[in-house]
Enzyme design. Structure first.
Site, PDB file in Angstrom:
ATOM      1  N   ASN A   1      30.897   0.117   0.034  1.00  0.00           N
ATOM      2  CA  ASN A   1      31.266   1.162   1.221  1.00  0.00           C
ATOM      3  C   ASN A   1      29.977   0.693   2.185  1.00  0.00           C
ATOM      4  O   ASN A   1      28.769   0.952   1.751  1.00  0.00           O
ATOM      5  CB  ASN A   1      30.724   2.365   0.486  1.00  0.00           C
ATOM      6  CG  ASN A   1      30.617   3.625   1.432  1.00  0.00           C
ATOM      7  OD1 ASN A   1      30.804   3.276   2.775  1.00  0.00           O
ATOM      8  ND2 ASN A   1      30.706   4.912   0.958  1.00  0.00           N
TER       9      ASN A   1
ATOM     10  N   LYS B   1      26.602   0.555   0.445  1.00  0.00           N
ATOM     11  CA  LYS B   1      26.424   1.222  -1.073  1.00  0.00           C
ATOM     12  C   LYS B   1      27.758   0.547  -1.634  1.00  0.00           C
ATOM     13  O   LYS B   1      28.546   0.340  -1.405  1.00  0.00           O
ATOM     14  CB  LYS B   1      26.880   2.853  -0.855  1.00  0.00           C
ATOM     15  CG  LYS B   1      26.705   3.323  -2.119  1.00  0.00           C
ATOM     16  CD  LYS B   1      27.114   4.719  -1.920  1.00  0.00           C
ATOM     17  CE  LYS B   1      26.998   5.262  -3.104  1.00  0.00           C
ATOM     18  NZ  LYS B   1      27.241   6.952  -3.094  1.00  0.00           N
TER      19      LYS B   1
ATOM     20  N   ARG C   1      36.016   0.852   1.158  1.00  0.00           N
ATOM     21  CA  ARG C   1      36.250   2.042   1.944  1.00  0.00           C
ATOM     22  C   ARG C   1      36.283   1.806   3.336  1.00  0.00           C
ATOM     23  O   ARG C   1      35.262   0.966   3.976  1.00  0.00           O
ATOM     24  CB  ARG C   1      34.883   3.077   1.731  1.00  0.00           C
ATOM     25  CG  ARG C   1      35.016   4.203   2.537  1.00  0.00           C
ATOM     26  CD  ARG C   1      33.635   5.220   2.394  1.00  0.00           C
ATOM     27  NE  ARG C   1      33.968   6.248   3.125  1.00  0.00           N
ATOM     28  CZ  ARG C   1      33.019   6.615   4.230  1.00  0.00           C
ATOM     29  NH1 ARG C   1      32.056   5.920   4.416  1.00  0.00           N
ATOM     30  NH2 ARG C   1      33.151   7.904   5.097  1.00  0.00           N
TER      31      ARG C   1
ATOM     32  N   HIS D   1      37.005  12.537   5.101  1.00  0.00           N
ATOM     33  CA  HIS D   1      36.659  12.940   3.867  1.00  0.00           C
ATOM     34  C   HIS D   1      37.686  12.993   2.817  1.00  0.00           C
ATOM     35  O   HIS D   1      37.887  13.690   1.789  1.00  0.00           O
ATOM     36  CB  HIS D   1      35.794  14.203   3.644  1.00  0.00           C
ATOM     37  CG  HIS D   1      34.672  14.302   4.201  1.00  0.00           C
ATOM     38  ND1 HIS D   1      34.076  15.501   4.965  1.00  0.00           N
ATOM     39  CD2 HIS D   1      33.539  13.141   4.214  1.00  0.00           C
ATOM     40  CE1 HIS D   1      32.673  15.022   5.208  1.00  0.00           C
ATOM     41  NE2 HIS D   1      32.610  13.747   4.683  1.00  0.00           N
TER      42      HIS D   1
ATOM     43  N   ARG E   1      25.269  16.515  13.577  1.00  0.00           N
ATOM     44  CA  ARG E   1      26.591  16.734  14.260  1.00  0.00           C
ATOM     45  C   ARG E   1      26.654  18.301  14.634  1.00  0.00           C
ATOM     46  O   ARG E   1      26.725  19.093  13.633  1.00  0.00           O
ATOM     47  CB  ARG E   1      27.840  16.346  13.469  1.00  0.00           C
ATOM     48  CG  ARG E   1      27.884  14.708  13.284  1.00  0.00           C
ATOM     49  CD  ARG E   1      28.992  14.165  12.962  1.00  0.00           C
ATOM     50  NE  ARG E   1      28.692  12.873  12.092  1.00  0.00           N
ATOM     51  CZ  ARG E   1      29.478  12.536  10.794  1.00  0.00           C
ATOM     52  NH1 ARG E   1      30.369  13.523  10.224  1.00  0.00           N
ATOM     53  NH2 ARG E   1      29.122  11.493  10.452  1.00  0.00           N
TER      54      ARG E   1
ATOM     55  N   ASP F   1      18.083  17.592   7.423  1.00  0.00           N
ATOM     56  CA  ASP F   1      18.083  17.595   5.808  1.00  0.00           C
ATOM     57  C   ASP F   1      18.198  19.158   5.203  1.00  0.00           C
ATOM     58  O   ASP F   1      17.200  19.913   5.481  1.00  0.00           O
ATOM     59  CB  ASP F   1      16.744  16.867   5.367  1.00  0.00           C
ATOM     60  CG  ASP F   1      16.833  16.650   3.752  1.00  0.00           C
ATOM     61  OD1 ASP F   1      17.292  17.570   3.044  1.00  0.00           O
ATOM     62  OD2 ASP F   1      16.459  15.656   3.204  1.00  0.00           O
TER      63      ASP F   1
ATOM     64  N   ARG G   1      17.598  20.294   2.439  1.00  0.00           N
ATOM     65  CA  ARG G   1      16.540  20.645   1.449  1.00  0.00           C
ATOM     66  C   ARG G   1      15.376  21.137   2.294  1.00  0.00           C
ATOM     67  O   ARG G   1      14.834  21.990   1.883  1.00  0.00           O
ATOM     68  CB  ARG G   1      16.140  19.537   0.794  1.00  0.00           C
ATOM     69  CG  ARG G   1      17.385  19.449  -0.396  1.00  0.00           C
ATOM     70  CD  ARG G   1      17.174  17.937  -1.065  1.00  0.00           C
ATOM     71  NE  ARG G   1      17.489  16.761   0.077  1.00  0.00           N
ATOM     72  CZ  ARG G   1      17.377  15.406  -0.269  1.00  0.00           C
ATOM     73  NH1 ARG G   1      17.125  15.239  -1.606  1.00  0.00           N
ATOM     74  NH2 ARG G   1      17.393  14.654   0.737  1.00  0.00           N
TER      75      ARG G   1
ATOM     76  N   GLU H   1      33.979   9.422  -5.041  1.00  0.00           N
ATOM     77  CA  GLU H   1      34.601   8.396  -4.273  1.00  0.00           C
ATOM     78  C   GLU H   1      34.732   7.019  -4.661  1.00  0.00           C
ATOM     79  O   GLU H   1      35.781   6.480  -4.577  1.00  0.00           O
ATOM     80  CB  GLU H   1      34.020   8.573  -2.690  1.00  0.00           C
ATOM     81  CG  GLU H   1      34.055  10.141  -2.013  1.00  0.00           C
ATOM     82  CD  GLU H   1      33.362   9.945  -0.920  1.00  0.00           C
ATOM     83  OE1 GLU H   1      33.901  10.121   0.238  1.00  0.00           O
ATOM     84  OE2 GLU H   1      31.941   9.964  -0.690  1.00  0.00           O
TER      85      GLU H   1
END
Length: 392
Positions: free
Chosen positions: A11, A18, A90, A175, A236, A277, A279, A376
């Site tokens: 990816n 990744k 990907r 997605h 975004r 983020d 979190r 994925e």
């Protein structure tokens, strides 16, 4: 899928790589890793192989070629032996040409290259990964799995913009790899045939989207020509008035590139709360954070209601992605006030921490609310395997 061997999944992102080595028989991951900060002064590679301590390399990676070379070096240094039966890649954008995964050849590479204007940050670096893998593993099948492929099932009334035809633009949606995986897993969880199900998939991460799925096919999705349209995301903006660019040009003297960059990289939670983020936003209790959360969850609720109307009947709402899987408050707030539609969240089930597939709606609820962790990498490996072993 009774095939022995391992598939390397790559990816390749705009500044990262990744990767996972996937055992196609057991679904185990003998190795996985991440190359970060490609193109910056200090890069970092972290490679995990089984139960061994992680192999870490901190050095500059001037480009993706250097990053991929470092991945090969990590396998040599820390194992396991890298002898894949195929490599799955990907690729973000397949345009209208690629409605499914394809074996890579020179024509496919040329087509991905031609589609680069639709995904300028992603398609070129995906090609770098494909070319490097072809060089590293001559004779090993290379498969491109497109993020847009699942969404090509959209009907014309869903993908058509009401703009002059000669502009040559349309909605695509993204997605798709995640939607394909979690919709199939949701059907298994519910013990229902996917062909009989109407689902709303909410993939909530740094990028976020909503997708309406009927009978395993996408019928509408929140992202459009690019991943900027739709829900509020980490950086975004999601939906804005299309006249915004013209207004900012007149009033602030901004050009189209500046506006696009601002909406893509300086919008979303970052614009509203000073951080992209979730979190960090959740950890605060100030006016900016509260407004950011209200805007974020209201937008999701708006899309859920719209997609319920389009589908006519909803069997399940599926949360996935980093935020969707781990943020109970976002799940509850995004579906609040929808009881009349048969959509409710059980507070205790929703708050219970788990990494497993699970229902967070009350038993017997008219609309099941599920949390399905996305995978994925496995979906890419599955589609890769299906191509190299026809009939599997």
């Amino acid at each position: 899928m009774d095939v022995a061997g391992r598939i390397l999944v790559l990816n390749t992102g705009s500044s990262s790589i990744k990767y996972e080595l996937v055992d196609v028989r057991t679904r185990e991951r003998p190795a996985r890793g991440l190359v970060e900060r490609i193109g910056e002064e200090r890069g970092r590679l972290t490679h995990h192989a089984g139960d061994r301590p992680p192999y870490v390399s901190e050095e500059p990676f001037p480009g993706h070629e250097a990053g991929l070379a470092a991945v090969m070096k990590a396998f040599e240094a820390a194992g396991p032996a890298l002898d894949p039966v195929a490599v799955g890649h990907r690729v973000v954008h397949g345009g209208t040409r690629f409605a499914e995964a394809v074996l890579v050849d020179d024509d496919v590479i040329g087509a991905i290259e031609e589609l680069a204007p639709l995904a300028p940050l992603h398609n070129p670096v995906s090609l770098t990964g494909i070319r490097a893998a072809r060089d590293a593993f001559p004779g090993v099948p290379q498969v491109a799995v497109f993020d847009t492929a699942f969404q090509l099932a959209l009907p014309p009334e869903a993908y058509t913009y009401a703009v002059p035809r000669e502009w040559g633009v349309r909605r695509f949606g993204f997605h798709g790899t995640s939607c394909a995986y979690v919709s199939r897993r949701a059907a298994t969880f519910l013990r229902r045939d996917l062909a009989d199900l109407n689902l709303i998939v909410l993939h909530l991460g740094n990028g976020a989207s909503a997708t309406a799925i009927s009978g395993g096919r996408s019928v509408d999705t929140s992202m459009g020509l690019t991943p900027l349209e739709g829900l509020v995301m980490g950086t975004r903006s999601g939906d804005v008035d299309p006249a915004l660019a013209g207004y900012l040009a007149r009033v602030n003297g901004m050009d189209a590139r500046q506006v696009e960059s601002g909406l893509d990289r300086q919008g979303g939670l970052l614009a509203l709360a000073g951080t992209g983020d979730m979190r960090e936003v959740r950890a605060r209790d100030d006016a900016g954070a509260r407004l950011a959360l209200a805007v974020y969850t209201r937008r999701i609720r708006k899309y859920v209601g719209a997609y319920y109307a389009l589908l006519g009947r909803v069997d399940a709402i599926v949360f996935t992605g980093g935020v969707g899987e781990h943020d109970a408050a976002t799940r509850a707030e995004s579906l609040s006030g929808l009881d009349r539609l048969g959509i409710t969240v059980d507070p205790a089930l929703n708050q219970a921490e788990s990494a497993q597939e699970r229902a967070v709606s009350p038993p017997g609820a008219e609309v099941a609310v599920l949390v399905i962790p996305t995978d994925e990498e496995w979906e890419i490996a599955r589609q890769t395997l299906a191509l190299i072993t026809p009939g599997s």
